[in-house]
Scaffold this active site. Structure first.
Site, PDB file in Angstrom:
ATOM      1  N   LYS A 147      12.301 -17.959  -9.704  1.00 27.10           N
ATOM      2  CA  LYS A 147      12.967 -19.256  -9.548  1.00 27.10           C
ATOM      3  C   LYS A 147      12.214 -20.282 -10.363  1.00 27.10           C
ATOM      4  O   LYS A 147      11.005 -20.152 -10.571  1.00 27.10           O
ATOM      5  CB  LYS A 147      12.952 -19.683  -8.075  1.00 27.10           C
ATOM      6  CG  LYS A 147      14.051 -20.644  -7.712  1.00 27.10           C
ATOM      7  CD  LYS A 147      15.358 -19.894  -7.600  1.00 27.10           C
ATOM      8  CE  LYS A 147      16.467 -20.629  -6.938  1.00 27.10           C
ATOM      9  NZ  LYS A 147      17.467 -19.696  -6.404  1.00 27.10           N
TER      10      LYS A 147
HETATM   11  N1  GLU Z   1      20.611 -19.790  -8.065  1.00 25.35           N
HETATM   12  C1  GLU Z   1      21.430 -18.741  -7.572  1.00 25.35           C
HETATM   13  C2  GLU Z   1      20.822 -18.100  -6.328  1.00 25.35           C
HETATM   14  O1  GLU Z   1      20.060 -18.710  -5.626  1.00 25.35           O
HETATM   15  C3  GLU Z   1      21.807 -17.740  -8.652  1.00 25.35           C
HETATM   16  C4  GLU Z   1      20.677 -17.091  -9.375  1.00 25.35           C
HETATM   17  C5  GLU Z   1      21.144 -16.271 -10.581  1.00 25.35           C
HETATM   18  O2  GLU Z   1      22.320 -16.203 -10.846  1.00 25.35           O
HETATM   19  O3  GLU Z   1      20.258 -15.722 -11.230  1.00 25.35           O
HETATM   20  O4  GLU Z   1      21.126 -16.993  -5.985  1.00 25.35           O
END
Ligand code: GLU
Length: 549
Positions: A239
């Site tokens: 993240k």
């Molecule tokens: N931000 C989204 C999540 O928390 C998607 C992450 C992604 O598509 O890599 O799952």
């Protein structure tokens, strides 16, 4: 921080200075200052005792206390308070000593102008919040508690348990970007955390939010690990985040910020290394700029470095609404499982961003009556049902839900407690906790947000018999279609929307079935069962790979 009230005490004995500072703060276009003032230290300390101040602006030379002693007396009584020293030109050395002793910053009174004052204070408060929060974040604590509970119940080997409790790689950067007026360069903190490198490249969104800190991004990276593993995707969790409020930035500021952030983390991302995607406060434009910046550095176009791009740049059909759509596929399945007729059901959706608004739309399409929605500005309630189309039109024109006429305004707290069949928290973390869990009145809790429910609340909900679709399952539709996007980009191939949606449904329902089976077989709540599914896969992979050297 903008949009929030900053309860501030000003201790300054010179009435002229006091008035000037209050006038400057009143013009803030950042946080709103709620300022009280005192002319002596004794009066100031009395006020601090009575009320929850977050910020103290402190003159060190007061009628009843002088020099460093003034700061030390405040610090002794309120060690966690953010203090900014107000200094005269001749007292700068003294002010610097106060900063060494723990004050966040000092400002020279004769040099104050409004934007400078507000910015310095904003930075001081952000730094102080970050210092208290970094690893100590409530969200990281929640992620670790959930993991430890699952690890205990599955009898996880302690070597692996210790290995998974913290991220493998942590990148913290600070970087500047130019504001439009060209008078200011803002310096902000950015993060990219890679929790697990065992499964393949790492994967996860980038969040722009004024409260982002290391602990929060780490918790989110850890949840990405379990989410990807639960869905059988060949990724570990990651993240990213930048501590900034994106809503106050112009489009060109957002672009400069994004490009600089990308270049700061360029060594650790890449189609085979770590693949960012949108999260709270970012969207497909941000992904396009990230992809462009990365491609420039590589000397050729690299669409697979991010997912959630515009379709014309190699983004996938269906990615934008994938999280909301996936959540509703799972709600349909959960409803079948508990014997609930969605055609007669009502829903409340907290959060009207990408995830919340898509979820509301797809729920409505299933025949569900959406009776409540909210965003940061307001909640809207109408027991006869809201028209999602007209809500979307209102937000299109006004950016926010505030002012929508088709229902009664309610607070976000009240919204969560509206009796309904399906409650979708799709805003931020820590919304359902020990304070309100008892009053939550729904049959299915479908988590679109990451970490909306605390561990204490989980227990209360379980006793009440609420069917919880936990975040790692409920919102996994986003990363699943991200995986499809990455595959299409690396193979130079495009799938149709039908193909995407069919595969999405298959993968999600498969994860749902495995989770329910484990929950029923081992007598576990659904969240713990989902986490164990993910942790189990990661553990197998770790053991198969062995330990280097
Ligand atoms: N931000 C989204 C999540 O928390 C998607 C992450 C992604 O598509 O890599 O799952």
């Amino acid at each position: 921080m903008p949009g929030t009230n900053l309860k501030t005490l000003l201790i300054e004995d010179n009435p002229l200075h006091s008035r000037l500072i209050q006038e400057l703060l009143a013009k803030s276009d950042g946080p709103e200052f709620e300022v009280d003032s005192a002319g002596t230290l004794a009066d100031g300390l009395n006020r601090l005792a009575a009320d929850g101040y977050e910020l103290l602006l402190l003159d060190l030379v007061l009628p009843d206390s002088e020099d460093l002693e003034t700061y030390l007396r405040v610090r002794a009584a309120y060690p966690d308070l953010t203090v900014v020293i107000l200094s005269g030109m001749e007292d700068i050395k003294l002010a610097a000593r106060a900063v060494e002793a723990g004050a966040q910053d000092y400002l020279v009174k004769s040099k104050l102008d409004g934007p400078l004052l507000v910015r310095s204070i904003r930075y001081a408060v952000e730094r102080s919040r970050a210092q208290h929060a970094e690893w100590e974040s409530p969200m990281f604590r929640l992620a670790q508690q959930q993991f430890l509970k699952a690890a205990h119940l599955m009898g996880l080997d302690d070597n692996i348990r210790q290995r998974l409790l913290f991220p493998q790689r942590t990148h913290v950067v600070t970087f500047p970007f130019r504001r439009d007026e060209h008078r200011y360069v803002e310096t902000v903190a950015g993060y990219r955390i890679q929790h697990l490198l065992t499964m393949g490249p790492t994967k996860g969104g980038v969040r722009y939010h004024h409260d982002v800190n290391l602990g929060e991004v780490t918790a989110l990276a850890m949840w990405m690990t379990w989410k990807c593993a639960l869905m059988d995707l060949p990724f570990g969790g990651a993240k990213g985040g930048v501590r900034i409020d994106p809503t106050v930035l112009s489009r060109s500021e957002l672009q400069r910020l994004t490009r600089r952030y990308t270049s700061e983390i360029i060594d650790v991302i890449g189609p085979q290394k770590d693949i960012p995607a949108p999260d709270m406060g970012t969207d497909e434009n941000v992904m396009a700029w990230m992809m462009d910046t990365y491609s420039h550095q590589m000397g050729h176009t690299v669409p697979a470095v991010v997912t959630g791009k515009p379709v014309v740049l190699g983004g996938s059909e269906g990615r934008r609404e994938a999280t909301g759509r996936g959540l509703v596929y799972l709600v349909e399945e959960a409803a079948r499982h508990i014997g609930m007729d969605l055609g007669r059901a009502t829903a409340v959706v907290q959060g009207f961003g990408n995830v919340g608004s898509s979820a509301a739309r797809f729920l409505e399409a299933c025949g569900v009556r959406v009776v409540g929605v909210s965003d940061v500005t307001t909640g809207i309630y109408n027991p006869d049902g809201l028209s999602v189309d007209s809500l979307l039109r209102h937000v299109d024109e006004n950016r926010v839900l505030e002012g929508y006429k088709g229902g009664d305004a309610v607070s976000n707290r009240e919204l969560l407690e509206i009796p309904c069949d399906v409650l979708v928290p799709a805003a931020i973390q820590n919304q359902i906790n020990a304070d309100n869990a008892e009053r939550i009145s729904c049959r299915i809790l479908a988590e679109g947000a990451n970490g909306p429910t605390t561990l204490e609340a989980d227990e209360i909900l379980q006793e009440k018999g609420v069917f919880v679709l936990p975040d790692v399952l409920g919102n996994a539709g986003g990363v699943t279609v991200s995986y499809f996007e990455w595959v299409q980009d690396t193979q130079n191939y495009m799938w149709t929307l039908e193909e995407i949606n069919d595969r999405l449904r298959q993968i999600l329902l498969n994860g749902f079935q495995r989770t329910i089976q484990r929950s029923e077989r081992d007598g576990l709540d659904i969240r713990t069962a989902a986490l164990i599914e993910g942790i189990h896969r990661v553990t197998q992979a770790k053991l198969m790979r062995g330990l280097f050297p």
